[in-house]
Design a protein around this motif. Structure first.
Motif, PDB file in Angstrom:
ATOM      1  N   GLY A 123     -77.914 -70.323  10.744  1.00 19.27           N
ATOM      2  CA  GLY A 123     -78.542 -71.650  11.029  1.00 19.27           C
ATOM      3  C   GLY A 123     -77.891 -72.762  11.897  1.00 19.27           C
ATOM      4  N   ILE A 124     -76.959 -73.116  11.285  1.00 19.13           N
ATOM      5  CA  ILE A 124     -75.982 -73.819  12.031  1.00 19.13           C
ATOM      6  C   ILE A 124     -75.328 -73.245  13.081  1.00 19.13           C
ATOM      7  N   ALA A 125     -74.757 -71.923  12.313  1.00 18.06           N
ATOM      8  CA  ALA A 125     -74.352 -70.882  13.556  1.00 18.06           C
ATOM      9  C   ALA A 125     -74.913 -70.792  14.800  1.00 18.06           C
ATOM     10  N   GLY A 126     -76.474 -70.690  14.454  1.00 19.45           N
ATOM     11  CA  GLY A 126     -77.018 -70.090  15.460  1.00 19.45           C
ATOM     12  C   GLY A 126     -77.689 -71.123  16.187  1.00 19.45           C
ATOM     13  N   ALA A 127     -77.512 -72.370  16.245  1.00 21.13           N
ATOM     14  CA  ALA A 127     -78.044 -73.461  16.480  1.00 21.13           C
ATOM     15  C   ALA A 127     -76.858 -74.003  17.697  1.00 21.13           C
ATOM     16  N   CYS A 128     -75.842 -73.515  17.952  1.00 16.99           N
ATOM     17  CA  CYS A 128     -74.575 -73.721  18.536  1.00 16.99           C
ATOM     18  C   CYS A 128     -75.075 -72.710  19.140  1.00 16.99           C
ATOM     19  N   ASP A 129     -74.407 -73.358  21.409  1.00 20.76           N
ATOM     20  CA  ASP A 129     -74.882 -72.266  22.288  1.00 20.76           C
ATOM     21  C   ASP A 129     -73.798 -71.525  22.508  1.00 20.76           C
ATOM     22  N   LEU A 130     -72.324 -71.253  21.154  1.00 22.97           N
ATOM     23  CA  LEU A 130     -71.191 -70.063  21.560  1.00 22.97           C
ATOM     24  C   LEU A 130     -70.914 -69.708  20.222  1.00 22.97           C
ATOM     25  N   ARG A 131     -70.280 -68.401  19.654  1.00 21.66           N
ATOM     26  CA  ARG A 131     -70.444 -68.492  18.683  1.00 21.66           C
ATOM     27  C   ARG A 131     -69.016 -67.904  18.220  1.00 21.66           C
ATOM     28  N   PHE A 132     -67.741 -68.775  18.343  1.00 23.48           N
ATOM     29  CA  PHE A 132     -66.061 -67.933  17.720  1.00 23.48           C
ATOM     30  C   PHE A 132     -65.492 -67.198  16.603  1.00 23.48           C
ATOM     31  N   ALA A 133     -65.405 -66.442  16.273  1.00 23.57           N
ATOM     32  CA  ALA A 133     -65.319 -65.007  15.096  1.00 23.57           C
ATOM     33  C   ALA A 133     -64.021 -65.855  14.546  1.00 23.57           C
TER      34      ALA A 133
END
Length: 265
Positions: A123-133
């Motif tokens: 949920g926290i990751a999905g809340a962000c505009d971008l996800r760099f992994a």
């Protein structure tokens, strides 16, 4: 030891969950300061971009059930706080402000997913505009394993990001995805070698922090509006926000030119 670390780097605010021995699993002791840190980043004008990440080898393993998760401070029913269920709801909802703030704050947000993410962490990751992994990252809904429905906006964000079909697959089947599999599904925006993840994320964050902040503010508002608004209403908002953003950006450029000793014309 502080369970939330805050670092500022040239307009970039880095918020780090700091329980590496528990893969940064969430308890009340970490969720409350995390929400406060996000609120502070949202209102601090010196911050142009926010990165959320985890210490050690993981991003966030979800709620720490061994430590009581969000319910540890819930007390017996009383006339002030209500039933245990009411107390649990109010406490969890306050912690979930983290997700709302990351999604709605008028500046870009990036989840730097440095390892496993599960449960509330998605949920926290999905809340962000971008996800760099990192390539070592994984993705797991995990709510089915504890008979839970999902929290921290996870069901809302992933339905919006991936569509209802893929979101239902992730939540109902509860299959763990590798970094490559998650990237292929569109869960992760970009995938990097582990050793370059932080460098590449900060590079992108600095570019955003140094960019047209008023432009990003209204751009993000438009993108958020598009998730729910009717088309005509979105067009009205775009027209207004385009005017506001270009006016603000032009003013900022004139001021910079003036400070540099140039002409105001």
């Amino acid at each position: 030891m502080s369970e939330i670390l805050i670092d500022d780097d040239a307009g970039v605010r880095i918020i780090t969950l700091n329980r590496p021995d528990r893969l940064n699993a969430l308890t009340g002791a970490i969720m409350a300061p995390l929400a406060d840190a996000c609120a502070d980043a949202a209102r601090d004008a010196s911050v142009g971009c926010v990165i959320v990440t985890g210490a050690g080898r993981g991003f966030c393993a979800g709620g720490d059930l061994k430590e009581g998760g969000a319910d540890k401070a819930v007390v017996s029913p009383n006339s002030d706080s209500g039933s245990r269920t009411e107390q649990g709801f109010a406490r969890l909802r306050a912690f979930m402000e983290t997700s709302r703030l990351l999604h709605e704050m008028p500046k870009p947000t990036i989840a730097m997913v440095n390892g496993p993410v599960a449960g509330a962490g998605i949920g926290i990751a999905g809340a962000c505009d971008l996800r760099f992994a990192a390539k070592s990252a994984s993705f797991l809904a995990a709510f089915d394993r504890i008979g839970a429905g999902g929290d921290f906006g996870s069901t809302w964000f992933w339905t919006k990001i991936l569509g209802t079909g893929v979101a239902r697959e992730l939540f109902l089947l509860g299959e763990k995805l590798s970094g490559e599999e998650a990237f292929a599904k569109g869960i992760y925006t970009r995938l990097f070698d582990d050793e370059t993840l932080r460098e590449e994320t900060i590079k992108a964050a600095r570019r955003l922090a140094d960019g047209p902040r008023m432009g990003y503010r209204y751009m993000k508002a438009n993108l958020n509006n598009a998730e729910d608004w009717a088309f005509e209403a979105a067009l009205d908002a775009e027209a207004l926000n385009m005017t506001l953003s270009t006016s603000a950006t032009a003013l900022i450029w004139r001021e910079k030119k003036k400070q540099a000793g140039g002409s105001n014309d």
